[in-house]
Design an enzyme around this catalytic site. Structure first.
Site, PDB file in Angstrom:
ATOM      1  N   CYS A 101      -4.375  -1.012  -1.873  1.00 28.63           N
ATOM      2  CA  CYS A 101      -4.530   0.496  -2.295  1.00 28.63           C
ATOM      3  C   CYS A 101      -5.542   0.703  -3.458  1.00 28.63           C
ATOM      4  O   CYS A 101      -5.327   0.209  -4.498  1.00 28.63           O
ATOM      5  CB  CYS A 101      -3.179   1.052  -2.777  1.00 28.63           C
ATOM      6  N   CYS A 150     -10.565   4.234   0.231  1.00 27.06           N
ATOM      7  CA  CYS A 150      -9.190   4.205   0.616  1.00 27.06           C
ATOM      8  C   CYS A 150      -8.833   3.302   1.640  1.00 27.06           C
ATOM      9  O   CYS A 150      -9.657   3.423   2.664  1.00 27.06           O
ATOM     10  CB  CYS A 150      -8.834   5.578   0.935  1.00 27.06           C
ATOM     11  N   GLU A 163      -1.380   8.790   8.778  1.00 27.65           N
ATOM     12  CA  GLU A 163       0.012   8.237   8.566  1.00 27.65           C
ATOM     13  C   GLU A 163       0.727   8.852   9.722  1.00 27.65           C
ATOM     14  O   GLU A 163       1.777   8.313  10.308  1.00 27.65           O
ATOM     15  CB  GLU A 163       0.616   8.648   7.269  1.00 27.65           C
ATOM     16  N   ASP A 221       0.744  -1.214  -0.128  1.00 29.73           N
ATOM     17  CA  ASP A 221      -0.208   0.178   0.081  1.00 29.73           C
ATOM     18  C   ASP A 221       0.882   1.402   0.039  1.00 29.73           C
ATOM     19  O   ASP A 221       2.106   0.962   0.325  1.00 29.73           O
ATOM     20  CB  ASP A 221      -0.971  -0.112   1.192  1.00 29.73           C
ATOM     21  N   SER A 222       0.263   2.422  -0.217  1.00 30.89           N
ATOM     22  CA  SER A 222       0.875   3.659  -0.405  1.00 30.89           C
ATOM     23  C   SER A 222       1.245   4.147   1.366  1.00 30.89           C
ATOM     24  O   SER A 222       1.866   5.252   1.373  1.00 30.89           O
ATOM     25  CB  SER A 222       0.169   4.802  -0.814  1.00 30.89           C
ATOM     26  N   HIS A 268      -6.822   3.335   3.796  1.00 33.36           N
ATOM     27  CA  HIS A 268      -6.456   3.895   5.118  1.00 33.36           C
ATOM     28  C   HIS A 268      -7.816   4.415   5.919  1.00 33.36           C
ATOM     29  O   HIS A 268      -7.751   4.387   7.221  1.00 33.36           O
ATOM     30  CB  HIS A 268      -5.611   5.288   4.970  1.00 33.36           C
TER      31      HIS A 268
END
Length: 262
Positions: A72, A182, A150, A9-10, A184
């Site tokens: 992602c 997303c 993050e 993932d990013s 996240h």
């Protein structure tokens, strides 16, 4: 086959997908790459997203992975076709769960919270057009959310205030389903439940991706049948590993997260 499943993932968000895979397939070894150095992908050009996805995939393949999960939404919607045409291992992507939300909506109004990279992609547009012909769809870019998660601020007042602003047009439209576009964003569910009316259901792609992973492993005879003791899940970050460790060990696990320059 006891080769590992590779997940990337990013950043740390794809751990929400990894957890579902690990829960459903506890006998499979896994390697997780957190490309936090390059997060968020949602603000990048399509070519940048493709290049980063190739970099991550090749790193996982160099580690012997038998299957790659692109955990992602932005990478999936922009790069999955290139990846599948470039490599001969199964590659599983994720995309916003538009179909179940549209089919189940009683109010005929759903909200989609996603990155710009996902909302503007060809794959997202095709999926949305296919299932939402008679549905009012409120699309909102979650600008700033990935950065807050993050940095460990997913439960902060700042994040709550930003979510209230982002969700306002959805509440005005009386949505009854919120699609998290997303990987996240599942980490925002506690705050989202505080803000949204109780009758708004939140959908993400985690369980569906885990089921698809199992199905593809079975179809390709890649299920691990070895009786050998499994390695513990392996986690790598190309930024501060403490950020990934905090998320992955939130449930009192003790997984090791290592720094890796990739």
């Amino acid at each position: 086959m006891n080769q590992p499943i590779g997940v990337f993932d990013s950043g740390i968000g794809g751990t929400s997908i990894w957890k579902e895979i690990h829960h459903l397939l506890p006998n499979e070894e896994t390697i997780y790459l957190s490309d936090s150095k390059n997060a968020p992908y949602g603000i990048r050009t399509q070519q940048e997203i493709i290049d980063l996805s190739i970099k991550n995939t090749e790193k996982l393949l160099s580690m012997g992975c038998k299957l790659i999960v692109v955990a992602c939404n932005t990478a999936t919607t922009n790069a999955i076709k290139v990846l599948r045409n470039s490599y001969n291992v199964p590659i599983i992507g994720i995309e916003p769960a538009i179909k179940p939300a549209a089919l189940k909506s009683s109010n005929k109004a759903i909200g989609i919270l996603a990155t710009r990279g996902t909302l503007t992609s060809e794959l997202f547009t095709k999926t949305s057009e296919l299932y939402t012909k008679d549905i009012k769809v409120i699309e909102v870019e979650g600008n700033g959310l990935v950065e807050l998660i993050e940095s460990g601020n997913e439960n902060s007042h700042q994040t709550r205030d930003l979510l209230i602003t982002l969700l306002e047009p959805m509440l005005e439209a009386r949505i009854d389903y919120l699609v998290l576009g997303c990987s996240h964003y599942p980490y925002l569910v506690p705050l989202l439940k505080e803000i949204l009316p109780i009758d708004v259901k939140i959908i993400d792609s985690g369980e569906a991706v885990a089921r698809q992973t199992r199905a593809i492993l079975q179809q390709n005879n890649l299920i691990n049948t070895s009786s050998q003791t499994l390695r513990r899940p392996v986690f790598y970050s190309n930024s501060d590993p403490k950020v990934l460790a905090r998320i992955i060990n939130a449930e009192k696990e003790n997984y090791k997260v290592s720094y890796l320059d990739f």
